[in-house]
Design a protein around this motif. Structure first.
Motif, PDB file in Angstrom:
ATOM      1  N   ALA A 108     -40.001  53.403-107.054  1.00 20.19           N
ATOM      2  CA  ALA A 108     -39.399  52.067-106.982  1.00 20.19           C
ATOM      3  C   ALA A 108     -39.371  51.637-105.531  1.00 20.19           C
ATOM      4  CB  ALA A 108     -37.985  52.100-107.549  1.00 20.19           C
ATOM      5  N   ASN A 109     -39.330  50.334-105.318  1.00 22.47           N
ATOM      6  CA  ASN A 109     -39.178  49.834-103.951  1.00 22.47           C
ATOM      7  C   ASN A 109     -37.866  50.343-103.374  1.00 22.47           C
ATOM      8  OD1 ASN A 109     -40.570  47.367-105.562  1.00 22.47           O
ATOM      9  ND2 ASN A 109     -41.421  47.599-103.527  1.00 22.47           N
ATOM     10  N   GLU A 110     -37.930  50.873-102.152  1.00 22.14           N
ATOM     11  CA  GLU A 110     -36.728  51.338-101.455  1.00 22.14           C
ATOM     12  C   GLU A 110     -36.725  50.798-100.033  1.00 22.14           C
ATOM     13  OE1 GLU A 110     -35.464  55.665-102.403  1.00 22.14           O
ATOM     14  OE2 GLU A 110     -37.661  55.647-102.372  1.00 22.14           O
ATOM     15  N   ILE A 111     -35.562  50.504 -99.533  1.00 25.40           N
ATOM     16  CA  ILE A 111     -35.409  50.008 -98.172  1.00 25.40           C
ATOM     17  C   ILE A 111     -35.829  51.099 -97.190  1.00 25.40           C
ATOM     18  CG2 ILE A 111     -33.711  49.280 -96.442  1.00 25.40           C
ATOM     19  CD1 ILE A 111     -32.163  47.972 -98.819  1.00 25.40           C
ATOM     20  N   ILE A 112     -36.677  50.714 -96.231  1.00 21.43           N
ATOM     21  CA  ILE A 112     -37.080  51.653 -95.180  1.00 21.43           C
ATOM     22  C   ILE A 112     -36.678  51.164 -93.786  1.00 21.43           C
ATOM     23  CG2 ILE A 112     -38.926  52.818 -96.450  1.00 21.43           C
ATOM     24  CD1 ILE A 112     -40.941  50.941 -95.013  1.00 21.43           C
ATOM     25  N   GLU A 113     -36.208  49.933 -93.678  1.00 21.78           N
ATOM     26  CA  GLU A 113     -35.677  49.443 -92.412  1.00 21.78           C
ATOM     27  C   GLU A 113     -34.660  48.354 -92.686  1.00 21.78           C
ATOM     28  OE1 GLU A 113     -37.029  47.734 -88.020  1.00 21.78           O
ATOM     29  OE2 GLU A 113     -38.319  47.322 -89.737  1.00 21.78           O
ATOM     30  N   VAL A 114     -33.569  48.373 -91.935  1.00 22.25           N
ATOM     31  CA  VAL A 114     -32.580  47.298 -91.953  1.00 22.25           C
ATOM     32  C   VAL A 114     -32.518  46.729 -90.544  1.00 22.25           C
ATOM     33  CG1 VAL A 114     -30.186  46.628 -92.356  1.00 22.25           C
ATOM     34  CG2 VAL A 114     -31.210  48.456 -93.741  1.00 22.25           C
ATOM     35  N   GLY A 115     -32.826  45.453 -90.420  1.00 16.85           N
ATOM     36  CA  GLY A 115     -32.676  44.745 -89.155  1.00 16.85           C
ATOM     37  C   GLY A 115     -31.466  43.843 -89.235  1.00 16.85           C
ATOM     38  N   LEU A 116     -30.744  43.720 -88.135  1.00 13.97           N
ATOM     39  CA  LEU A 116     -29.528  42.900 -88.125  1.00 13.97           C
ATOM     40  C   LEU A 116     -29.371  42.223 -86.772  1.00 13.97           C
ATOM     41  CD1 LEU A 116     -26.096  43.734 -89.586  1.00 13.97           C
ATOM     42  CD2 LEU A 116     -26.218  42.993 -87.217  1.00 13.97           C
ATOM     43  N   THR A 117     -29.157  40.928 -86.806  1.00 17.51           N
ATOM     44  CA  THR A 117     -28.836  40.149 -85.611  1.00 17.51           C
ATOM     45  C   THR A 117     -27.508  39.456 -85.853  1.00 17.51           C
ATOM     46  OG1 THR A 117     -31.113  39.790 -84.898  1.00 17.51           O
ATOM     47  CG2 THR A 117     -29.522  38.128 -84.239  1.00 17.51           C
ATOM     48  N   VAL A 118     -26.637  39.506 -84.872  1.00 16.23           N
ATOM     49  CA  VAL A 118     -25.349  38.817 -84.967  1.00 16.23           C
ATOM     50  C   VAL A 118     -25.506  37.441 -84.336  1.00 16.23           C
ATOM     51  CG1 VAL A 118     -22.905  38.859 -84.327  1.00 16.23           C
ATOM     52  CG2 VAL A 118     -24.095  41.004 -84.836  1.00 16.23           C
ATOM     53  N   VAL A 119     -25.097  36.405 -85.083  1.00 14.76           N
ATOM     54  CA  VAL A 119     -25.145  35.036 -84.581  1.00 14.76           C
ATOM     55  C   VAL A 119     -23.736  34.465 -84.586  1.00 14.76           C
ATOM     56  CG1 VAL A 119     -25.966  32.685 -85.020  1.00 14.76           C
ATOM     57  CG2 VAL A 119     -27.521  34.615 -85.330  1.00 14.76           C
ATOM     58  N   ASP A 120     -23.354  33.856 -83.469  1.00 16.03           N
ATOM     59  CA  ASP A 120     -22.084  33.145 -83.370  1.00 16.03           C
ATOM     60  C   ASP A 120     -22.336  31.716 -83.843  1.00 16.03           C
ATOM     61  OD1 ASP A 120     -19.825  31.677 -82.591  1.00 16.03           O
ATOM     62  OD2 ASP A 120     -19.530  32.884 -80.780  1.00 16.03           O
ATOM     63  N   ALA A 121     -21.801  31.376 -85.008  1.00 22.13           N
ATOM     64  CA  ALA A 121     -22.056  30.055 -85.588  1.00 22.13           C
ATOM     65  C   ALA A 121     -21.296  28.949 -84.861  1.00 22.13           C
ATOM     66  CB  ALA A 121     -21.704  30.041 -87.071  1.00 22.13           C
ATOM     67  N   ALA A 122     -20.337  29.306 -84.008  1.00 19.77           N
ATOM     68  CA  ALA A 122     -19.650  28.289 -83.212  1.00 19.77           C
ATOM     69  C   ALA A 122     -20.532  27.830 -82.056  1.00 19.77           C
ATOM     70  CB  ALA A 122     -18.323  28.830 -82.693  1.00 19.77           C
ATOM     71  N   SER A 123     -21.221  28.771 -81.424  1.00 24.23           N
ATOM     72  CA  SER A 123     -22.035  28.439 -80.253  1.00 24.23           C
ATOM     73  C   SER A 123     -23.532  28.407 -80.561  1.00 24.23           C
ATOM     74  CB  SER A 123     -21.786  29.473 -79.153  1.00 24.23           C
ATOM     75  OG  SER A 123     -22.284  30.748 -79.552  1.00 24.23           O
ATOM     76  N   GLY A 124     -23.949  29.017 -81.671  1.00 28.92           N
ATOM     77  CA  GLY A 124     -25.369  29.127 -81.982  1.00 28.92           C
ATOM     78  C   GLY A 124     -26.057  30.213 -81.178  1.00 28.92           C
ATOM     79  N   GLU A 125     -25.279  31.092 -80.577  1.00 26.73           N
ATOM     80  CA  GLU A 125     -25.842  32.156 -79.739  1.00 26.73           C
ATOM     81  C   GLU A 125     -26.123  33.412 -80.551  1.00 26.73           C
ATOM     82  OE1 GLU A 125     -24.369  34.953 -75.987  1.00 26.73           O
ATOM     83  OE2 GLU A 125     -23.029  33.429 -76.805  1.00 26.73           O
ATOM     84  N   ARG A 126     -27.296  34.009 -80.312  1.00 24.76           N
ATOM     85  CA  ARG A 126     -27.595  35.314 -80.885  1.00 24.76           C
ATOM     86  C   ARG A 126     -26.960  36.363 -79.977  1.00 24.76           C
ATOM     87  NH1 ARG A 126     -34.038  35.078 -81.582  1.00 24.76           N
ATOM     88  NH2 ARG A 126     -33.809  34.002 -79.590  1.00 24.76           N
ATOM     89  N   ARG A 127     -26.083  37.180 -80.537  1.00 25.15           N
ATOM     90  CA  ARG A 127     -25.311  38.105 -79.712  1.00 25.15           C
ATOM     91  C   ARG A 127     -25.764  39.552 -79.765  1.00 25.15           C
ATOM     92  NH1 ARG A 127     -18.918  36.905 -79.888  1.00 25.15           N
ATOM     93  NH2 ARG A 127     -18.973  34.844 -78.936  1.00 25.15           N
TER      94      ARG A 127
END
Length: 196
Positions: free
Chosen positions: A25-44
């Motif tokens: 079955a398909n299984e996750i082999i990578e998880v990518g995560l970016t935090v974004v501040d929705a107040a400023s639009g900045e990627r943190r």
């Protein structure tokens, strides 16, 4: 925890040119995560972890697409550990989150159900692809991430189909939507509960 901070998540999973081989079955082999501040639009923050598959293997097709080799995936975290990483390091249960389309959310739901691992996210999920398509009047043909970057006049940074890079690029699209006052308020976002 501030509701202005969003986890932007992208997963890569085992894949083949055709259907999965019997018994896999398909299984996750990578998880990518970016935090974004929705107040400023900045990627943190820009993060990623490789995840070790248990019921499938990384095919040559998958390696060609993602750049992830079987050896790289074999050295990754177990799926339960990756879910703990999301919860402990990134407040996944409390923070609202988004992905490009619903595949990532559904894949987590399927894999959590299949493995008995607790679903790491809360119910506040936004399909960023749908929001982008609505803003650009593209409801019948929502664009893929790479095409959306072109429409927005943004560069594709890194390698397409690598979770960490794709999450970073989706974060740029979320920031683009924030700047146009088109991103939903986390306080009013309620998605359906996970099926696990």
């Amino acid at each position: 925890m501030s509701t202005d901070l969003w986890n932007i998540v992208d997963v890569e999973a085992t894949c083949w040119k055709g259907p999965p081989p019997p018994g896999t079955a398909n299984e996750i082999i990578e998880v990518g995560l970016t935090v974004v501040d929705a107040a400023s639009g900045e990627r943190r923050g820009r993060h990623g972890v490789l995840v070790r598959p248990r019921r499938s293997e990384v095919s040559p097709f998958c390696t060609e697409l993602t750049g992830i080799t079987p050896e790289m995936a074999a050295g990754g975290l177990g799926f339960a550990e990756a879910c703990r990483w999301l919860a402990d390091e990134h407040g996944a249960a409390e923070r609202p989150w988004a992905s490009w389309g619903d595949y990532d959310r559904r894949q987590f739901e399927r894999q959590c159900a299949m493995t008995g691992v607790g679903y790491p996210f809360g119910v506040r999920h936004v399909n960023a692809k749908k929001v982008f398509a609505e803003v650009h009047g593209m409801r019948k043909r929502a664009p893929g991430m790479a095409r959306a970057l072109e429409v927005a006049g943004l560069p594709l940074e890194g390698r397409h189909h690598r979770g960490e890079d794709d999450a970073w690029n989706i974060g740029a699209l979320v920031a683009y939507l924030v700047a146009r006052d088109a991103w939903p308020d986390a306080a009013v976002v309620v998605d359906r509960a996970p099926t696990t």
